[in-house]
Design a protein around this motif. Structure first.
Motif, PDB file in Angstrom:
ATOM      1  N   TYR A  44      11.312  -0.165  -9.071  1.00 46.67           N
ATOM      2  CA  TYR A  44      11.269  -0.101  -7.607  1.00 46.67           C
ATOM      3  C   TYR A  44      10.549   1.123  -7.058  1.00 46.67           C
ATOM      4  O   TYR A  44      10.175   1.159  -5.880  1.00 46.67           O
ATOM      5  CB  TYR A  44      12.695  -0.115  -7.047  1.00 46.67           C
ATOM      6  N   GLN A  45      10.331   2.140  -7.890  1.00 45.38           N
ATOM      7  CA  GLN A  45       9.842   3.407  -7.379  1.00 45.38           C
ATOM      8  C   GLN A  45       8.453   3.334  -6.729  1.00 45.38           C
ATOM      9  O   GLN A  45       8.245   3.908  -5.652  1.00 45.38           O
ATOM     10  CB  GLN A  45       9.870   4.459  -8.484  1.00 45.38           C
ATOM     11  N   PRO A  46       7.469   2.644  -7.314  1.00 42.23           N
ATOM     12  CA  PRO A  46       6.167   2.584  -6.646  1.00 42.23           C
ATOM     13  C   PRO A  46       6.226   1.951  -5.261  1.00 42.23           C
ATOM     14  O   PRO A  46       5.592   2.444  -4.324  1.00 42.23           O
ATOM     15  CB  PRO A  46       5.316   1.748  -7.619  1.00 42.23           C
ATOM     16  N   ALA A  47       6.978   0.859  -5.108  1.00 43.61           N
ATOM     17  CA  ALA A  47       7.103   0.238  -3.787  1.00 43.61           C
ATOM     18  C   ALA A  47       7.796   1.188  -2.819  1.00 43.61           C
ATOM     19  O   ALA A  47       7.411   1.299  -1.647  1.00 43.61           O
ATOM     20  CB  ALA A  47       7.877  -1.075  -3.885  1.00 43.61           C
ATOM     21  N   ALA A  48       8.820   1.890  -3.303  1.00 44.15           N
ATOM     22  CA  ALA A  48       9.523   2.843  -2.454  1.00 44.15           C
ATOM     23  C   ALA A  48       8.581   3.948  -1.982  1.00 44.15           C
ATOM     24  O   ALA A  48       8.577   4.330  -0.800  1.00 44.15           O
ATOM     25  CB  ALA A  48      10.708   3.438  -3.207  1.00 44.15           C
ATOM     26  N   THR A  49       7.772   4.458  -2.899  1.00 40.50           N
ATOM     27  CA  THR A  49       6.840   5.530  -2.539  1.00 40.50           C
ATOM     28  C   THR A  49       5.819   5.056  -1.524  1.00 40.50           C
ATOM     29  O   THR A  49       5.535   5.737  -0.526  1.00 40.50           O
ATOM     30  CB  THR A  49       6.128   6.052  -3.792  1.00 40.50           C
ATOM     31  N   GLN A  50       5.249   3.877  -1.746  1.00 43.73           N
ATOM     32  CA  GLN A  50       4.259   3.362  -0.807  1.00 43.73           C
ATOM     33  C   GLN A  50       4.874   3.036   0.546  1.00 43.73           C
ATOM     34  O   GLN A  50       4.232   3.199   1.591  1.00 43.73           O
ATOM     35  CB  GLN A  50       3.565   2.142  -1.399  1.00 43.73           C
ATOM     36  N   MET A  51       6.120   2.574   0.555  1.00 42.21           N
ATOM     37  CA  MET A  51       6.813   2.361   1.824  1.00 42.21           C
ATOM     38  C   MET A  51       6.926   3.675   2.588  1.00 42.21           C
ATOM     39  O   MET A  51       6.673   3.743   3.794  1.00 42.21           O
ATOM     40  CB  MET A  51       8.191   1.753   1.559  1.00 42.21           C
ATOM     41  N   LEU A  52       7.277   4.758   1.877  1.00 43.34           N
ATOM     42  CA  LEU A  52       7.391   6.052   2.537  1.00 43.34           C
ATOM     43  C   LEU A  52       6.043   6.533   3.066  1.00 43.34           C
ATOM     44  O   LEU A  52       5.970   7.167   4.126  1.00 43.34           O
ATOM     45  CB  LEU A  52       7.983   7.080   1.574  1.00 43.34           C
ATOM     46  N   HIS A  53       4.972   6.247   2.358  1.00 44.57           N
ATOM     47  CA  HIS A  53       3.649   6.607   2.863  1.00 44.57           C
ATOM     48  C   HIS A  53       3.389   5.964   4.228  1.00 44.57           C
ATOM     49  O   HIS A  53       2.801   6.597   5.115  1.00 44.57           O
ATOM     50  CB  HIS A  53       2.567   6.182   1.869  1.00 44.57           C
ATOM     51  N   SER A  54       3.836   4.749   4.414  1.00 38.65           N
ATOM     52  CA  SER A  54       3.587   4.066   5.681  1.00 38.65           C
ATOM     53  C   SER A  54       4.391   4.643   6.835  1.00 38.65           C
ATOM     54  O   SER A  54       4.058   4.420   8.000  1.00 38.65           O
ATOM     55  CB  SER A  54       3.879   2.567   5.534  1.00 38.65           C
TER      56      SER A  54
END
Length: 421
Positions: free
Chosen positions: A248-258
């Motif tokens: 889940y970490q990559p999706a979580a990181t990209q969500m935070l970027h947005s």
């Protein structure tokens, strides 16, 4: 400016402060309110910091003190372990005040999750304690010169004197604000590892040389590692099996970027409303005496507001999908259901990124239609919003997100397993 660090580690026995900033009973509501209270304080100096390139050290101290940097510490380690939907709201509030401050925290929260996923019990106990006491962990990952953006030459090698870190990172976002650096390198076997080291360790040389047109104050400059000593317990491994397994970490990181883009869109909305009320003058043929009564200006404000709120809603939906993926990862689910949740989180995050990017860039352009040429005066510094949005939206090329989403809906092809999905 170049910082050559001390030969003696100036490391706190626990963390940045001598007291914990959170506990397992810290509430999401309290931290969200604290972040929202910081928005005007961050915004008050954001333009000046951008103009004069003043690093936001004081602002990061406010963030630490509020407990924001420790919100994802697991309950097991006496942290609040807030949901990603809560963290998204926190990050939007910070990004609305100053997107530089918010971006500094993205490699930090990525490091927190890497510790949870890949750290051993001793590492988790040590570093989560530091986080509870206000530590910030920056990332040092990106390099120049390779064929692909993920290529690296930084090495963690075994010598007669012990492990040594050698190499240079071109991007070290947040490094000058951090207590520790999470440095990605290749070990003697060619495996990818992270070295979690104090920023002030001998041989670490930081350069304040990030010269992007926007996000000027993220301290994303280069860092040299000149034969830096690394203790075995500071090395966190990534196995080959984990590289091939989605988490889940990559999706979580990209969500935070947005969240950065949503915050920028809301900041532009406030600036546009303020400019319409105080600085903009109506045209003689508009039929009104105040700009706020001009139908065209009302249309522009409505456009910015609608797209900003749409981006926020799409982003929070993605955050909820990430939370479902997190609960599935640590819960007792069948592998197929766990995988389905991970894919859903990645797709929702990619959709959000598409909408959020467009919202920020649209808003940053439309502000000039509210007040005409006087809005372009350098004293207003409205252009920082577009520069920040345009700079940050290059972090993950948006065309790849369109493709990932479209292909998934056409034939259910899952997103590739990379650091970006």
């Amino acid at each position: 400016m170049t910082l050559q660090n001390s030969p003696v580690e100036l490391e706190s026995p626990v963390g940045h402060f001598d007291y914990p900033v959170v506990s397992a009973t810290t509430s999401a509501e309290g931290i969200i309110r604290a972040a929202q209270a910081l928005t005007p304080a961050l915004a008050a100096e954001a333009s000046l910091r951008d103009k004069q390139r003043i690093l936001a050290h004081e602002a990061l101290e406010w963030v630490r003190t509020a407990g924001i940097t420790a919100v994802r510490v697991p309950v097991k380690w006496d942290g609040p372990e807030l949901a990603y939907e809560d963290l998204a709201q926190i990050m939007i509030a910070l990004a609305k005040g100053d997107p530089n401050v918010a971006q500094v925290l993205i490699p930090h929260f990525t490091s927190v999750e890497r510790l949870r996923l890949n750290g051993n019990a001793e590492q988790q106990a040590r570093y989560f304690a530091g986080l509870r006491y206000g530590d910030i962990i920056s990332g040092a990952t990106g390099e120049l010169g390779g064929k692909f953006v993920t290529d690296m030459t930084t090495q963690l090698i075994t010598t007669p004197q012990g492990l040594r870190l050698r190499g240079k990172k071109f991007y070290s976002t947040g490094g000058l604000y951090a207590d520790r650096l999470r440095v990605t390198a290749k070990n003697d076997l060619g495996d990818t590892v992270s070295a979690l080291i104090p920023r002030l360790r001998q041989g670490v040389v930081q350069h304040d040389d990030w010269d992007g047109m926007g996000q000027r104050l993220t301290a994303s400059g280069s860092t040299e590692f000149n034969d830096v000593a690394v203790l075995p317990e500071e090395v966190m491994f990534y196995s080959h099996a984990e590289k091939k397994r989605r988490n889940y970490q990559p999706a979580a990181t990209q969500m935070l970027h947005s969240t950065i883009e949503v915050g920028i869109a809301f900041a532009v909305l406030d600036e546009a409303i303020g400019w319409a009320n105080r600085g903009a003058r109506p045209r003689p043929d508009s039929g009104v005496e105040r700009s706020v009564d001009d139908w065209y200006v009302q249309h522009i404000i409505g456009n910015i507001a609608a797209h900003a709120h749409a981006a926020e809603a799409t982003l929070l939906r993605a955050a909820r999908k990430v939370d479902e993926a997190v609960s599935g990862w640590y819960g007792d689910l069948a592998e197929a259901e766990r995988e389905a949740r991970l894919i859903a989180a990645s797709i929702a995050t990619a959709e959000a990124k598409i909408i959020c990017n467009e919202s920020a860039l649209r808003a940053a352009e439309l502000i000039y239609d509210v007040g005409g040429s006087s809005a372009t005066l350098s004293a207003n510094n409205f252009d920082r919003h577009w520069r920040n949005a345009r700079t940050h939206t290059t972090h993950d090329p948006i065309n790849h997100r369109y493709r990932v989403v479209g292909r998934f809906y056409l034939d259910q092809t899952p997103p590739p397993i990379t650091m970006y999905d």
